[in-house]
Design an enzyme around this catalytic site. Sequence first.
Site, PDB file in Angstrom:
ATOM      1  N   GLN A 144      -6.853   6.500 -27.858  1.00 28.25           N
ATOM      2  CA  GLN A 144      -7.241   5.098 -28.045  1.00 28.25           C
ATOM      3  C   GLN A 144      -8.740   4.872 -27.875  1.00 28.25           C
ATOM      4  O   GLN A 144      -9.259   3.833 -28.279  1.00 28.25           O
ATOM      5  CB  GLN A 144      -6.484   4.201 -27.054  1.00 28.25           C
ATOM      6  CG  GLN A 144      -5.000   4.113 -27.347  1.00 28.25           C
ATOM      7  CD  GLN A 144      -4.292   3.298 -26.287  1.00 28.25           C
ATOM      8  OE1 GLN A 144      -3.919   3.805 -25.244  1.00 28.25           O
ATOM      9  NE2 GLN A 144      -4.140   2.010 -26.537  1.00 28.25           N
TER      10      GLN A 144
ATOM     11  N   LEU B 273      -3.006  -1.825 -25.784  1.00 26.78           N
ATOM     12  CA  LEU B 273      -4.410  -2.244 -25.786  1.00 26.78           C
ATOM     13  C   LEU B 273      -5.046  -2.101 -27.171  1.00 26.78           C
ATOM     14  O   LEU B 273      -6.052  -2.744 -27.450  1.00 26.78           O
ATOM     15  CB  LEU B 273      -5.213  -1.428 -24.762  1.00 26.78           C
ATOM     16  CG  LEU B 273      -4.851  -1.696 -23.293  1.00 26.78           C
ATOM     17  CD1 LEU B 273      -5.654  -0.795 -22.376  1.00 26.78           C
ATOM     18  CD2 LEU B 273      -5.074  -3.166 -22.933  1.00 26.78           C
TER      19      LEU B 273
ATOM     20  N   HIS C 180       5.242   5.770 -24.231  1.00 23.43           N
ATOM     21  CA  HIS C 180       4.343   5.010 -25.117  1.00 23.43           C
ATOM     22  C   HIS C 180       3.003   5.743 -25.269  1.00 23.43           C
ATOM     23  O   HIS C 180       2.504   5.926 -26.389  1.00 23.43           O
ATOM     24  CB  HIS C 180       4.139   3.603 -24.524  1.00 23.43           C
ATOM     25  CG  HIS C 180       3.140   2.749 -25.245  1.00 23.43           C
ATOM     26  ND1 HIS C 180       3.470   1.561 -25.854  1.00 23.43           N
ATOM     27  CD2 HIS C 180       1.803   2.902 -25.444  1.00 23.43           C
ATOM     28  CE1 HIS C 180       2.394   1.026 -26.404  1.00 23.43           C
ATOM     29  NE2 HIS C 180       1.356   1.817 -26.163  1.00 23.43           N
ATOM     30  N   GLU C 181       2.438   6.184 -24.130  1.00 24.59           N
ATOM     31  CA  GLU C 181       1.125   6.848 -24.179  1.00 24.59           C
ATOM     32  C   GLU C 181       1.221   8.225 -24.838  1.00 24.59           C
ATOM     33  O   GLU C 181       0.310   8.639 -25.555  1.00 24.59           O
ATOM     34  CB  GLU C 181       0.521   6.983 -22.778  1.00 24.59           C
ATOM     35  CG  GLU C 181       0.334   5.682 -22.002  1.00 24.59           C
ATOM     36  CD  GLU C 181      -0.423   4.602 -22.752  1.00 24.59           C
ATOM     37  OE1 GLU C 181      -1.185   4.915 -23.681  1.00 24.59           O
ATOM     38  OE2 GLU C 181      -0.219   3.413 -22.428  1.00 24.59           O
TER      39      GLU C 181
HETATM   40 ZN    ZN Z   1      -0.705   1.774 -26.607  1.00 23.54          ZN
END
Ligand code: ZN
Length: 180
Positions: A51, A93, A134-135
Site C-alpha cells: 500500500q 486505507l 486482508h493485509e
Molecule cells: Zn487494505
Amino acid sequence: MALLPILRYPDPRLHKVATPVIAFDAALRTLIADMAETMYEAPGVGLAASQVDVHQQLLVIDITDAKDQLQVFINPVITWASEEREVYDEGCLSVPGIYDGVERAARVKVKAQDASGSFFEVEADGLLAVCIQHEMDHLLGKVFVEYLSPLKRNRIKAKMVKETRGLEREAALKAAGRRY
Ligand code: ZN
C-alpha cells in the site's frame, strides 16, 4: 520517521505481487517504523507494504484501541485456516470511506518472521484474523473490493477515480499558489 503516501485504489501498483524480505537490516527497521507511523496517523488497524508502493512481504497491524501493541509480520504464511467462516465489514486505507462485508476464515494460524528475522507463529481469531487475511491479500496484489460484486466494484472505482482527480486538482492549485 516519515509518513509514507498510501496508494489509492484503483492504482495499478496495488496489484503488484510482493517478494519475500531477505535482508533484516536497518533499512527494514526504518521501513517498519515509517509504516507504523503512517498506519497510526491514517488511522488504520493494518497496513501492507504494497500500500506504500514497497512490494515486499511485510505487514504492520495494531488492533488495540490504545494503539500500543504493534505487530509486525514479515514473509507471513497461513499454515491453517478454520472451515468456519465469518462475514466482517471491512475497510481499507487504500479505499477510504468504503466499507463492505467480506467472508473469510474465522480463525487462522500464521507463521511469519519478526524484524530480526526470528520465526514465530500465532493463532488469530476475530478482528486480528480478518486483518491478517486482508493485509496478506495486499501482498498478492488483491484489494478487498475484489470480493464484492462487479456492479459494486465499478461504482467504488468510479467514485475513487473522481475523488483522486479532485485531490490532485487541489494539490496542483496549492502548488501553483505558492509561486505567487
Ligand atoms: Zn487494505
